[in-house]
Design an enzyme around this catalytic site. Structure first.
Site: not given
Length: 300
Positions: A50, A92
């Site tokens: 991730h 992100h």
């Protein structure tokens, strides 16, 4: 991806005429017993690092995917957004505050949104020191730089188009970079790439522009709604706290946009017990900040 229930986010992203997305898998109609048995036929799911191996290196940096490579993980995940001057970058949050020193470099530019900075400005930022002094000087990579490094490492990618409502046309921009970096040839499309988003509209747009590309919807629609997603998605990628064995079985009973069994990747799984739990459900992939922990749990 944020560790929160995805349906609420999706509802905010979809406009009029979009799909209606109920809250969680617990609202789903129970799957037939045969489906539960199918989920119990254990197989080892893919382990996806991730934002790179983000428990061990600063997320979404080249160092993070290099760390995943060093640890032996072939699949990585990232987040794509767009700068003021149209450059796609790997970050992100929709602002630069948490993972760079933007407050120090540009103290008068609050709230430090990605879309308000040019790439030349973002390239000045330190994206590693917040994580550890060992990573001082790490930069926010462009999508082009990132794809070239993933290629160099012989890795595979789950690419998330982040907050597409902020960046009209980002789907086409993303596909353009993927094409220029060699990621839309037959081999890459068939074996190495998934494009996902919390926005069903964005996933549908990618599918319409490049029907050959494998796509994933981030969320946990009720089982009764799943057939609508199979028109444009190959995966339903849900937070691990929102799924059950019955729900995974129901997904596997359907065929996705490419006529193959619908898949599910679940996130963000960092504990061994949780990894064993979702593997027992029969998920196809596990997205994790700690891929080594998940790998060990699956071997056990």
């Amino acid at each position: 991806m944020p560790a929160r229930a995805a349906a609420a986010t999706t509802a905010a992203l979809l406009g009029a005429g979009a799909l209606v997305l109920p809250g969680t898998a617990t609202a789903a109609t129970p799957a037939p017993q045969a489906g539960v048995q199918a989920a119990g036929q254990h197989h080892r799911p893919l382990v996806v690092a991730h934002r790179g191996a983000s428990a061990y290196a600063p997320e979404n940096t080249l160092a993070a995917i290099d760390k995943a490579d060093e640890m032996g993980f072939r699949w990585v995940e990232n987040d794509v957004q767009r700068t003021k001057d149209g450059v796609l970058v790997i970050v992100h949050d929709d602002n630069l505050k948490r993972t760079t020193n933007v407050e120090e470099v540009f103290p008068d530019r609050a709230p430090w949104k990605v879309k308000d900075f040019t790439y030349k400005e973002i390239a000045k930022l330190d994206a590693g020191s917040w994580f550890s002094p060992a990573y001082k000087g790490a930069r926010v990579p462009t999508l082009t730089q990132y794809m070239n490094r993933v290629s160099h490492n012989h890795q595979r990618l789950v690419l998330e188009i982040k907050k597409p409502e902020l960046y009209p046309g980002i789907e086409r921009d993303t596909l353009r970079v993927l094409r220029k970096t060699g990621w839309l040839d037959r081999h890459h499309v068939k074996h190495k790439l998934v494009v996902q988003s919390f926005s069903a509209d964005s996933v549908r747009t990618v599918h319409d522009l490049r029907p050959d590309v494998k796509t994933g919807f981030l969320g946990t629609p009720a089982a009764s709604e799943l057939p609508k997603y199979t028109e444009f998605a190959d995966q339903i990628n849900s937070t691990h706290t929102s799924i059950t064995a019955d729900y995974v079985a129901r997904i596997h009973q359907l065929k996705g946009a490419h006529g193959k069994p619908l898949e599910i990747f679940t996130w963000t799984v960092d504990e061994a017990a949780a990894a064993r739990r979702v593997a027992g459900f029969g998920v196809d992939g596990i997205i994790t900040n700690k891929p080594d922990v998940v790998r060990a749990a699956l071997r056990d």
